[in-house]
Design a protein around this motif. Structure first.
Motif, PDB file in Angstrom:
ATOM      1  N   LEU A 229      -1.336  14.095  68.295  1.00 35.34           N
ATOM      2  CA  LEU A 229      -1.996  14.074  66.996  1.00 35.34           C
ATOM      3  C   LEU A 229      -2.494  12.662  66.669  1.00 35.34           C
ATOM      4  CD1 LEU A 229      -2.706  15.731  64.466  1.00 35.34           C
ATOM      5  CD2 LEU A 229      -0.523  15.009  63.521  1.00 35.34           C
ATOM      6  N   LEU A 230      -1.661  11.653  66.900  1.00 38.36           N
ATOM      7  CA  LEU A 230      -2.073  10.260  66.672  1.00 38.36           C
ATOM      8  C   LEU A 230      -3.208   9.850  67.600  1.00 38.36           C
ATOM      9  CD1 LEU A 230       1.395   8.535  66.222  1.00 38.36           C
ATOM     10  CD2 LEU A 230      -0.317   8.954  64.455  1.00 38.36           C
ATOM     11  N   LEU A 231      -3.169  10.335  68.821  1.00 43.01           N
ATOM     12  CA  LEU A 231      -4.228  10.046  69.779  1.00 43.01           C
ATOM     13  C   LEU A 231      -5.553  10.648  69.323  1.00 43.01           C
ATOM     14  CD1 LEU A 231      -4.164   8.581  72.551  1.00 43.01           C
ATOM     15  CD2 LEU A 231      -4.096  10.823  73.589  1.00 43.01           C
ATOM     16  N   ALA A 232      -5.520  11.871  68.848  1.00 44.43           N
ATOM     17  CA  ALA A 232      -6.739  12.528  68.365  1.00 44.43           C
ATOM     18  C   ALA A 232      -7.286  11.832  67.120  1.00 44.43           C
ATOM     19  CB  ALA A 232      -6.458  13.994  68.069  1.00 44.43           C
ATOM     20  N   ILE A 233      -6.414  11.451  66.208  1.00 42.39           N
ATOM     21  CA  ILE A 233      -6.850  10.741  65.000  1.00 42.39           C
ATOM     22  C   ILE A 233      -7.475   9.403  65.373  1.00 42.39           C
ATOM     23  CG2 ILE A 233      -6.015   9.577  62.916  1.00 42.39           C
ATOM     24  CD1 ILE A 233      -4.000  11.886  62.629  1.00 42.39           C
ATOM     25  N   GLY A 234      -6.867   8.693  66.312  1.00 46.67           N
ATOM     26  CA  GLY A 234      -7.422   7.420  66.757  1.00 46.67           C
ATOM     27  C   GLY A 234      -8.795   7.575  67.383  1.00 46.67           C
ATOM     28  N   MET A 235      -8.975   8.621  68.180  1.00 47.17           N
ATOM     29  CA  MET A 235     -10.280   8.856  68.791  1.00 47.17           C
ATOM     30  C   MET A 235     -11.332   9.179  67.736  1.00 47.17           C
ATOM     31  SD  MET A 235      -9.485  11.082  72.145  1.00 47.17           S
ATOM     32  CE  MET A 235      -8.339  10.558  73.383  1.00 47.17           C
ATOM     33  N   ILE A 236     -10.961   9.949  66.738  1.00 46.24           N
ATOM     34  CA  ILE A 236     -11.901  10.285  65.663  1.00 46.24           C
ATOM     35  C   ILE A 236     -12.289   9.025  64.887  1.00 46.24           C
ATOM     36  CG2 ILE A 236     -12.101  11.512  63.459  1.00 46.24           C
ATOM     37  CD1 ILE A 236     -10.453  13.764  64.772  1.00 46.24           C
ATOM     38  N   VAL A 237     -11.316   8.155  64.626  1.00 43.92           N
ATOM     39  CA  VAL A 237     -11.604   6.910  63.901  1.00 43.92           C
ATOM     40  C   VAL A 237     -12.530   6.012  64.719  1.00 43.92           C
ATOM     41  CG1 VAL A 237     -10.568   4.796  62.986  1.00 43.92           C
ATOM     42  CG2 VAL A 237      -9.515   7.008  62.520  1.00 43.92           C
ATOM     43  N   VAL A 238     -12.333   5.940  66.026  1.00 41.15           N
ATOM     44  CA  VAL A 238     -13.205   5.134  66.885  1.00 41.15           C
ATOM     45  C   VAL A 238     -14.623   5.709  66.879  1.00 41.15           C
ATOM     46  CG1 VAL A 238     -13.666   4.473  69.279  1.00 41.15           C
ATOM     47  CG2 VAL A 238     -11.378   4.245  68.355  1.00 41.15           C
ATOM     48  N   ILE A 239     -14.745   7.001  66.952  1.00 44.73           N
ATOM     49  CA  ILE A 239     -16.065   7.632  66.914  1.00 44.73           C
ATOM     50  C   ILE A 239     -16.755   7.347  65.581  1.00 44.73           C
ATOM     51  CG2 ILE A 239     -17.246   9.866  66.851  1.00 44.73           C
ATOM     52  CD1 ILE A 239     -15.182  10.786  68.977  1.00 44.73           C
ATOM     53  N   ILE A 240     -16.009   7.419  64.486  1.00 40.21           N
ATOM     54  CA  ILE A 240     -16.582   7.100  63.173  1.00 40.21           C
ATOM     55  C   ILE A 240     -17.059   5.651  63.144  1.00 40.21           C
ATOM     56  CG2 ILE A 240     -15.994   6.755  60.732  1.00 40.21           C
ATOM     57  CD1 ILE A 240     -14.217   9.258  60.971  1.00 40.21           C
ATOM     58  N   GLY A 241     -16.286   4.740  63.727  1.00 35.86           N
ATOM     59  CA  GLY A 241     -16.692   3.336  63.777  1.00 35.86           C
ATOM     60  C   GLY A 241     -17.975   3.128  64.555  1.00 35.86           C
ATOM     61  N   PHE A 242     -18.116   3.823  65.687  1.00 34.20           N
ATOM     62  CA  PHE A 242     -19.346   3.691  66.461  1.00 34.20           C
ATOM     63  C   PHE A 242     -20.532   4.319  65.737  1.00 34.20           C
ATOM     64  CE2 PHE A 242     -16.598   2.801  70.156  1.00 34.20           C
ATOM     65  CZ  PHE A 242     -17.253   1.660  70.613  1.00 34.20           C
ATOM     66  N   VAL A 243     -20.308   5.391  65.012  1.00 35.77           N
ATOM     67  CA  VAL A 243     -21.389   5.985  64.225  1.00 35.77           C
ATOM     68  C   VAL A 243     -21.820   5.034  63.115  1.00 35.77           C
ATOM     69  CG1 VAL A 243     -21.921   7.859  62.615  1.00 35.77           C
ATOM     70  CG2 VAL A 243     -20.819   8.377  64.777  1.00 35.77           C
ATOM     71  N   LEU A 244     -20.860   4.348  62.502  1.00 35.67           N
ATOM     72  CA  LEU A 244     -21.205   3.372  61.474  1.00 35.67           C
ATOM     73  C   LEU A 244     -22.008   2.203  62.042  1.00 35.67           C
ATOM     74  CD1 LEU A 244     -17.908   3.174  59.383  1.00 35.67           C
ATOM     75  CD2 LEU A 244     -20.064   4.248  58.734  1.00 35.67           C
ATOM     76  N   MET A 245     -21.722   1.839  63.300  1.00 32.47           N
ATOM     77  CA  MET A 245     -22.452   0.740  63.927  1.00 32.47           C
ATOM     78  C   MET A 245     -23.860   1.133  64.324  1.00 32.47           C
ATOM     79  SD  MET A 245     -20.168  -1.558  66.433  1.00 32.47           S
ATOM     80  CE  MET A 245     -18.586  -0.793  66.613  1.00 32.47           C
ATOM     81  N   SER A 246     -24.047   2.391  64.610  1.00 30.24           N
ATOM     82  CA  SER A 246     -25.381   2.816  65.039  1.00 30.24           C
ATOM     83  C   SER A 246     -26.299   2.921  63.837  1.00 30.24           C
ATOM     84  CB  SER A 246     -25.300   4.162  65.758  1.00 30.24           C
ATOM     85  OG  SER A 246     -24.964   5.166  64.829  1.00 30.24           O
TER      86      SER A 246
ATOM     87  N   SER B 280      -4.531   2.383  66.851  1.00 30.27           N
ATOM     88  CA  SER B 280      -3.772   3.625  66.675  1.00 30.27           C
ATOM     89  C   SER B 280      -3.655   4.387  67.990  1.00 30.27           C
ATOM     90  CB  SER B 280      -4.397   4.500  65.588  1.00 30.27           C
ATOM     91  OG  SER B 280      -5.649   4.967  65.995  1.00 30.27           O
ATOM     92  N   ILE B 281      -4.667   4.292  68.841  1.00 28.71           N
ATOM     93  CA  ILE B 281      -4.577   4.924  70.159  1.00 28.71           C
ATOM     94  C   ILE B 281      -3.505   4.245  70.999  1.00 28.71           C
ATOM     95  CG2 ILE B 281      -5.806   5.250  72.346  1.00 28.71           C
ATOM     96  CD1 ILE B 281      -8.339   5.753  70.701  1.00 28.71           C
ATOM     97  N   VAL B 282      -3.469   2.920  70.963  1.00 27.89           N
ATOM     98  CA  VAL B 282      -2.438   2.179  71.712  1.00 27.89           C
ATOM     99  C   VAL B 282      -1.061   2.538  71.192  1.00 27.89           C
ATOM    100  CG1 VAL B 282      -1.525  -0.133  72.166  1.00 27.89           C
ATOM    101  CG2 VAL B 282      -3.967   0.302  72.383  1.00 27.89           C
ATOM    102  N   TYR B 283      -0.921   2.620  69.868  1.00 24.80           N
ATOM    103  CA  TYR B 283       0.378   2.997  69.299  1.00 24.80           C
ATOM    104  C   TYR B 283       0.768   4.407  69.726  1.00 24.80           C
ATOM    105  CZ  TYR B 283       3.963   4.348  66.006  1.00 24.80           C
ATOM    106  OH  TYR B 283       5.124   4.825  65.458  1.00 24.80           O
ATOM    107  N   ALA B 284      -0.197   5.322  69.757  1.00 29.69           N
ATOM    108  CA  ALA B 284       0.101   6.696  70.164  1.00 29.69           C
ATOM    109  C   ALA B 284       0.553   6.756  71.620  1.00 29.69           C
ATOM    110  CB  ALA B 284      -1.124   7.581  69.960  1.00 29.69           C
ATOM    111  N   ILE B 285       0.029   5.867  72.450  1.00 30.86           N
ATOM    112  CA  ILE B 285       0.406   5.866  73.857  1.00 30.86           C
ATOM    113  C   ILE B 285       1.796   5.272  74.055  1.00 30.86           C
ATOM    114  CG2 ILE B 285      -0.149   4.858  76.111  1.00 30.86           C
ATOM    115  CD1 ILE B 285      -3.114   5.188  75.324  1.00 30.86           C
ATOM    116  N   ILE B 286       2.119   4.189  73.343  1.00 32.80           N
ATOM    117  CA  ILE B 286       3.401   3.521  73.590  1.00 32.80           C
ATOM    118  C   ILE B 286       4.534   4.083  72.732  1.00 32.80           C
ATOM    119  CG2 ILE B 286       2.308   1.407  74.355  1.00 32.80           C
ATOM    120  CD1 ILE B 286       3.012   0.142  71.692  1.00 32.80           C
ATOM    121  N   ARG B 287       4.213   4.946  71.777  1.00 30.39           N
ATOM    122  CA  ARG B 287       5.246   5.530  70.918  1.00 30.39           C
ATOM    123  C   ARG B 287       6.155   6.427  71.756  1.00 30.39           C
ATOM    124  NH1 ARG B 287       5.983  10.357  68.741  1.00 30.39           N
ATOM    125  NH2 ARG B 287       7.240  10.486  66.874  1.00 30.39           N
TER     126      ARG B 287
END
Length: 75
Positions: free
Chosen positions: A14-31, A63-70
């Motif tokens: 769940l944390l991994l999916a949320i992190g991926m969604i946040v990264v995608i939102i960040g890239f959309v904001l940059m575009s 958050s993706i890194v945290y999801a991996i090492i949690r």
């Protein structure tokens, strides 16, 4: 298969999916709209693109890194 053999549990995924969604939102904001020689886009230097979007991406990657090492809690 026993659940103890898995490295991730439901919360990790769940944390991994949320992190991926946040990264995608960040890239959309940059575009934004592309600029050509004829039509210069002055919004390329907007605070949304150069300040907010990279911070959003950074939070997503953290958050993706945290999801991996949690470590999943043992029951």
């Amino acid at each position: 298969m026993d659940k103890k053999n898995f490295a991730f549990d439901k919360v990790n995924f769940l944390l991994l999916a949320i992190g991926m969604i946040v990264v995608i939102i960040g890239f959309v904001l940059m575009s934004g709209s592309g600029s050509t020689q004829e039509a210069y886009d002055p919004n390329i230097f907007s605070p949304m693109r150069i300040k907010v979007a990279p911070v959003v991406c950074l939070l997503g990657f953290l958050s993706i890194v945290y999801a991996i090492i949690r470590k999943p809690k043992d029951k």
